[in-house]
Design a protein around this motif. Sequence first.
Motif, PDB file in Angstrom:
ATOM      1  N   ARG A 205     -71.086 -80.287   0.649  1.00 52.69           N
ATOM      2  CA  ARG A 205     -71.951 -81.181   1.434  1.00 52.69           C
ATOM      3  C   ARG A 205     -71.672 -81.084   2.934  1.00 52.69           C
ATOM      4  NH1 ARG A 205     -75.710 -80.658  -0.535  1.00 52.69           N
ATOM      5  NH2 ARG A 205     -74.558 -79.059  -1.606  1.00 52.69           N
ATOM      6  N   TRP A 274     -81.241 -86.489  -0.316  1.00 54.20           N
ATOM      7  CA  TRP A 274     -80.691 -85.484   0.597  1.00 54.20           C
ATOM      8  C   TRP A 274     -80.698 -85.998   2.041  1.00 54.20           C
ATOM      9  CZ3 TRP A 274     -82.737 -82.903   4.797  1.00 54.20           C
ATOM     10  CH2 TRP A 274     -81.903 -81.917   5.338  1.00 54.20           C
ATOM     11  N   GLU A 277     -77.792 -88.240   2.515  1.00 52.61           N
ATOM     12  CA  GLU A 277     -76.569 -87.417   2.567  1.00 52.61           C
ATOM     13  C   GLU A 277     -76.380 -86.796   3.947  1.00 52.61           C
ATOM     14  OE1 GLU A 277     -75.859 -82.903   1.931  1.00 52.61           O
ATOM     15  OE2 GLU A 277     -76.562 -83.797   0.052  1.00 52.61           O
ATOM     16  N   THR A 281     -73.269 -86.748   6.574  1.00 51.34           N
ATOM     17  CA  THR A 281     -72.456 -85.531   6.707  1.00 51.34           C
ATOM     18  C   THR A 281     -72.639 -84.835   8.044  1.00 51.34           C
ATOM     19  OG1 THR A 281     -74.186 -84.288   5.531  1.00 51.34           O
ATOM     20  CG2 THR A 281     -72.330 -85.127   4.222  1.00 51.34           C
TER      21      THR A 281
END
Length: 322
Positions: A205, A274, A277, A281
């Motif tokens: 990730r 996504w 995420e 990240t």
Amino acid sequence: MRFAAEYVLPLRWEHDRDLPELTHYLTSLSAVIDVTVVDGSPSALFAAHAAAWGDRVRHLAPTVTTGANGKARGVLSGLAVARHELVVLADDDVRHTRATLAAVVAELEGADVVVPQNVFRPLPWHARWDTARSLVNRAVAADYPGTYGVRRSALRRTGGYDADALFENLEMERTVRAGGGRVRVCRDLFVARRPPTARHFRSQRVRQAYDSLAQPRRFAVELALAPALLALRRRPAGLLAVLVLSVLLAEHGRRRDRGAGIFPRTSALWAPAWLAERAVTSWVALGLRLRGGVSYAGRRVVRAAAPLRELRRARPCRAPEI
């Protein structure tokens, strides 16, 4: 018909759980194309691979030993000894068919680099999650697959590419462009790819977010996601609008260039996961960059990929010759 081309697979394994399946795949490939595996695995595994593949596959240790990116070292080592001008590069999880090999080789007749589109087969939950990333990439530009078609001479002209770059696919593409080469994106050339384990998926990730450092405008948008989502946390309608827009963007990518017949209809619905995420990240990736780079295969890598303008100024390339 046997292809006048080379299949180069850079490999580094820490276990051999998938050796029987890979052996079956490589054996079938060797009937139609010359296969070279550049194997950086520990010595015991290297010996087991040699025994399993015999003379059906040319099995070599990497000869390029400098550079933080082991895959790039394997690719450059394979290109250095390729027996053909036309080369199909592929990760160990890519599964070409005769038809996809024929399509890549045919496209190389008019290009120096061919960029297919990977599709996960089968599709566990984490592969569906990562498919959303591919769809967003397809919507705004193109995805970055685990397999490429390359003319060996295109990289010989540049002296190879930088094996210290984390985002080695983009580094290779940009290096070829900087040398005047032609890159052909084939969003409708679909090649199967086996999904990683869920554990490996989780480990990727932050590294994938770090790749965006090579695309500053994209990275700026990704950094803006977290502040934007936080600002909308008390505005449900606004937050819902952002999530719906992410689904619509991914759906555009799904339908683009015959993708609707390949990607499941529910694929775009994973885009909000996504998006959330990447909102997190991307900031982790920025923190790692400020602290000296991201950990990759036991080494710390600073650069994602060089800007195209820098590669054009720096010609000839300083990378190892192939």
